[in-house]
Design a protein around this motif. Structure first.
Motif, mmCIF file in Angstrom:
data_model
loop_
_atom_site.group_PDB
_atom_site.id
_atom_site.type_symbol
_atom_site.label_atom_id
_atom_site.label_comp_id
_atom_site.label_asym_id
_atom_site.label_seq_id
_atom_site.Cartn_x
_atom_site.Cartn_y
_atom_site.Cartn_z
ATOM 1 N N ARG A 139 -2.835 -2.020 -4.137
ATOM 2 C CA ARG A 139 -1.712 -1.432 -4.134
ATOM 3 C C ARG A 139 -0.548 -2.132 -4.904
ATOM 4 N NH1 ARG A 139 2.899 -2.152 -2.007
ATOM 5 N NH2 ARG A 139 2.674 -3.742 -0.324
ATOM 6 N N TYR A 155 0.882 -14.235 4.300
ATOM 7 C CA TYR A 155 2.032 -14.622 5.208
ATOM 8 C C TYR A 155 3.316 -14.042 4.718
ATOM 9 C CZ TYR A 155 5.061 -17.300 7.799
ATOM 10 O OH TYR A 155 6.217 -17.780 8.659
ATOM 11 N N TYR A 171 5.252 -10.965 2.081
ATOM 12 C CA TYR A 171 4.955 -9.607 1.402
ATOM 13 C C TYR A 171 4.483 -10.253 -0.110
ATOM 14 C CZ TYR A 171 7.425 -6.921 5.176
ATOM 15 O OH TYR A 171 7.757 -6.287 6.318
ATOM 16 N N ASP A 230 4.836 -8.224 -2.299
ATOM 17 C CA ASP A 230 5.710 -7.538 -3.425
ATOM 18 C C ASP A 230 6.906 -8.467 -3.718
ATOM 19 O OD1 ASP A 230 5.146 -4.260 -2.803
ATOM 20 O OD2 ASP A 230 4.801 -5.777 -1.004
ATOM 21 N N ALA A 231 6.847 -9.557 -2.905
ATOM 22 C CA ALA A 231 8.231 -10.089 -3.303
ATOM 23 C C ALA A 231 8.194 -11.187 -4.567
ATOM 24 C CB ALA A 231 8.309 -11.403 -2.179
ATOM 25 N N LEU A 289 8.531 -8.625 -7.450
ATOM 26 C CA LEU A 289 9.712 -8.279 -7.755
ATOM 27 C C LEU A 289 10.607 -9.082 -8.299
ATOM 28 C CD1 LEU A 289 10.658 -6.139 -4.531
ATOM 29 C CD2 LEU A 289 10.362 -5.249 -6.738
ATOM 30 N N PRO A 302 10.345 -14.074 2.442
ATOM 31 C CA PRO A 302 9.925 -12.707 2.923
ATOM 32 C C PRO A 302 8.501 -12.471 3.799
ATOM 33 C CG PRO A 302 9.431 -13.372 0.405
ATOM 34 C CD PRO A 302 10.031 -14.647 1.472
ATOM 35 N N GLU A 303 8.846 -12.821 4.982
ATOM 36 C CA GLU A 303 7.505 -13.004 5.973
ATOM 37 C C GLU A 303 7.014 -11.726 6.283
ATOM 38 O OE1 GLU A 303 8.269 -17.036 8.365
ATOM 39 O OE2 GLU A 303 9.058 -15.317 9.328
ATOM 40 N N ALA A 304 5.826 -11.429 5.872
ATOM 41 C CA ALA A 304 5.331 -9.960 6.192
ATOM 42 C C ALA A 304 5.440 -9.673 7.382
ATOM 43 C CB ALA A 304 3.882 -9.861 5.603
ATOM 44 N N GLN A 361 8.157 -8.401 9.071
ATOM 45 C CA GLN A 361 9.461 -8.404 9.699
ATOM 46 C C GLN A 361 10.058 -6.845 9.866
ATOM 47 O OE1 GLN A 361 12.180 -10.958 7.767
ATOM 48 N NE2 GLN A 361 14.044 -10.048 8.829
ATOM 49 N N THR A 362 9.877 -6.269 8.783
ATOM 50 C CA THR A 362 10.480 -5.101 8.728
ATOM 51 C C THR A 362 9.883 -4.089 9.677
ATOM 52 O OG1 THR A 362 11.310 -5.340 6.384
ATOM 53 C CG2 THR A 362 11.142 -3.060 7.349
ATOM 54 N N SER A 411 13.329 -10.990 -3.417
ATOM 55 C CA SER A 411 12.446 -11.519 -2.319
ATOM 56 C C SER A 411 12.694 -10.878 -1.036
ATOM 57 C CB SER A 411 12.452 -13.039 -2.150
ATOM 58 O OG SER A 411 13.524 -13.397 -1.313
ATOM 59 N N GLN A 412 13.918 -10.396 -0.979
ATOM 60 C CA GLN A 412 14.548 -9.913 0.358
ATOM 61 C C GLN A 412 14.291 -8.211 0.319
ATOM 62 O OE1 GLN A 412 15.624 -11.913 2.754
ATOM 63 N NE2 GLN A 412 14.828 -13.420 1.224
ATOM 64 N N LEU A 413 14.482 -7.601 -0.935
ATOM 65 C CA LEU A 413 13.973 -6.403 -0.961
ATOM 66 C C LEU A 413 12.681 -5.820 -0.806
ATOM 67 C CD1 LEU A 413 15.264 -3.669 -2.102
ATOM 68 C CD2 LEU A 413 14.645 -4.199 -4.412
ATOM 69 N N ALA A 414 11.861 -6.983 -1.108
ATOM 70 C CA ALA A 414 10.228 -6.787 -0.692
ATOM 71 C C ALA A 414 10.074 -6.606 0.630
ATOM 72 C CB ALA A 414 9.567 -8.236 -1.220
ATOM 73 N N LYS A 415 10.874 -7.166 1.490
ATOM 74 C CA LYS A 415 10.785 -6.888 2.957
ATOM 75 C C LYS A 415 10.633 -5.462 3.217
ATOM 76 C CE LYS A 415 12.966 -11.365 4.437
ATOM 77 N NZ LYS A 415 14.137 -11.925 4.979
ATOM 78 N N ILE A 465 10.593 -2.991 0.630
ATOM 79 C CA ILE A 465 9.567 -2.142 -0.463
ATOM 80 C C ILE A 465 8.207 -2.435 0.032
ATOM 81 C CG2 ILE A 465 8.766 -2.263 -2.664
ATOM 82 C CD1 ILE A 465 11.459 -0.895 -2.393
ATOM 83 N N GLY A 466 7.735 -3.640 0.453
ATOM 84 C CA GLY A 466 6.584 -3.737 0.918
ATOM 85 C C GLY A 466 6.158 -3.633 2.260
ATOM 86 N N ALA A 467 6.938 -3.062 3.002
ATOM 87 C CA ALA A 467 6.946 -2.748 4.664
ATOM 88 C C ALA A 467 5.969 -1.561 4.609
ATOM 89 C CB ALA A 467 7.820 -2.661 5.186
#
Lengths: 255, 250
Positions: free
Chosen positions: A31, A220, A222, A224-225, A228, B191-193, B195-196, B221-225, B227-229
């Motif tokens: 993905r 652990y 995301y 994506d972080a 980005l 950005p802990e996976a 969370q969102t 890093s925070q937007l990824a929380k 976007i990646g959720a």
């Protein structure tokens, strides 16, 4: 092409994590557009004897060996660790992961020197995790301080043939050893714990892209972080490629 | 539309305008449209009344520099209630600021917060309240999610945004889950996976907002929380912008 230099699989002891098994993790990579990932077993963090953790990893990722690159968890402060190291190399591990704060030693200790000598002998990359997660969130009965990184330069200087990656390192810690990083071509940092506005761009300006590798600390974090962070940075094609894969590829070729 | 509901404008230039320009340069690369900003030229944890004036004036200058993209929150302190009320009248009642920021001057269950929250309720603006649960120990004046629940129960008509989801987000989200006038932002931690997804599961997407806590944290890093959720795109849209537009009346 993108190579993730900091990923784990298996069981994280403090919280349920999605995408921590090989099939799911590869789907996540698909993905996100990540080509390959260096993976180590989470279990290696707290197991006394890390062998079952490494055995599990090598078996579990067997169907995905084109995508998942095994890194063994090694504790050089454990009796007879050389056997674990040898078995991991025989099993196909091209890198080892060290967790000095969980395994109770420091970068200046003799056990690390011994491990570095073994890594040199077997052309194995050494990744050192300065932390695994935010100290403020640690389980109140398992609070583990970060690794003091000041000795990293001395270790890299003593073993110039061994590639060392400092994982989960924060910006301020990088700046504290920036001179060492700039002068030691075998010392790298990865970006999973980089923060601040324009973090990657600033880091490239400070230490150069040749010393930086792409790492996500997934699952652990995301995945994506880190992607980005790279998107946020305006880099030359050459610098971008170095970070995304070329630096990592260079070690793999050497191995 | 992406709204970053938690931004600070310090550390990247001598003026508010320089900080705004710096932030927007990077926000643009990630498609972030609006920045909801608070605090001043430095992070003053215990500002005097005069420093509150200075910090809010800094924010006002930032808005003037780019009014179409910078949204301001009044930095209020329960240590200086009269001054806080005065600033709220000046910058919210008379415009253009859209809400309140309360940080670590006192714990938010302190009765001194009540007149500030009452006026915010009258003005119909949300209150962004810092919270953390640190296993290393909170500052004595740092609020926890439980403190915020106390405050929110005393003011059921007020709208709160619990900053950082309480830091320890599993604990923070569960603590506020039954208090409907508390929403959370996702910013300020690694950005802990998960969370969102966790926030959506326990609060519903309409009570979750994207924020970064820039400059300390990275927009990316925070937007990824979000976007990646692994959440429906309709939830993602709410979290990225629609909820902030609704709550801050943007």
């Amino acid at each position: 092409m993108i190579i993730d230099c900091n990923a784990h699989l298996g069981h994280w002891p403090f919280r349920h994590l999605e995408n921590s098994q090989p099939d799911d993790f590869v789907a996540l990579m698909d993905r996100c557009g990540v080509t390959q990932a260096c993976v180590a077993p989470f279990q290696g963090l707290l197991y006394g004897d890390v062998r079952p953790a490494n055995d599990w990893l090598i078996e579990a990722i067997a169907p995905h060996r084109d995508r998942l690159i095994p890194h063994a968890a090694i504790n050089p402060n454990f009796p007879d660790w050389e056997r674990d190291f040898g078995e991991a190399v025989d099993g196909g591990c091209v890198g080892v992961r060290l967790y000095p704060n969980y395994h109770s030693y420091e970068l200046g200790d003799g056990c690390l020197t011994d491990l570095m000598a073994a890594a040199k002998e077997h052309s194995v990359t050494v990744s050192i995790h300065l932390r695994m997660y935010d100290e403020r969130l640690h389980h109140p009965r398992c609070m583990v301080p970060p690794v003091a990184v000041t000795e990293a330069g001395a270790v890299a200087l003593k073993f110039p043939e061994v590639s060392i990656v400092l994982c989960n390192i924060k910006t301020a810690e990088i700046m504290g050893i920036a001179e060492d990083i700039r002068s030691l071509p075998n010392l790298y940092v990865e970006i999973s714990n980089l923060e601040g506005t324009g973090g990657v761009e600033k880091l490239v300006a400070e230490i150069g892209a040749a010393s930086i590798v792409f790492g996500t600390h997934a699952p652990y974090q995301y995945m994506d972080a880190a992607l980005l962070k790279m998107k946020e940075a305006v880099l030359s094609e050459e610098d971008s490629a170095a970070i995304f894969y070329k630096n990592a590829q260079a070690w793999m070729t050497a191995a | 539309m992406i709204v970053d509901c938690h931004v600070h404008l310090h550390g990247n230039g001598e003026t508010p305008a320089a900080n705004v320009d710096f932030r927007l340069k990077y926000a643009d690369r990630l498609g972030i449209d609006l920045l909801v900003c608070s605090l001043g030229e430095s992070l003053r944890r215990q500002p005097t009344a005069q420093e509150l004036e200075l910090d809010n004036a800094w924010g006002m200058e930032a808005i003037k520099h780019c009014p179409q993209r910078i949204i301001g929150l009044v930095y209020a302190s329960p240590n200086h209630v009269d001054k806080s009320l005065q600033l709220m009248e000046r910058y919210i009642a008379n415009g253009p600021m859209k809400g309140l920021k309360m940080w670590v001057c006192r714990r938010c269950n302190d009765p001194n917060c009540d007149p500030i929250v009452e006026y915010a309720t009258e003005l119909d603006v949300p209150i962004q309240q810092h919270t953390w649960i640190k296993s290393t120990g909170n500052m004595p004046t740092e609020s926890t999610p439980a403190d915020l629940v106390e405050l929110a129960r005393r003011h059921p008509a007020a709208q709160f945004v619990m900053a950082h989801s309480g830091g320890n987000w599993e604990c923070g989200i569960r603590t506020v889950s039954h208090q409907p006038n508390i929403a959370v932002d996702v910013c300020g931690g690694d950005p802990e996976a998960g969370q969102t997804e966790y926030a959506v599961a326990f609060l519903g997407a309409q009570r979750v907002l994207y924020g970064s806590d820039a400059s300390g944290r990275s927009f990316a890093s925070q937007l990824a929380k979000v976007i990646g959720a692994e959440i429906p795109d309709s939830d993602r849209r709410m979290i990225l912008g629609d909820n902030a537009v609704r709550m801050f009346k943007l």
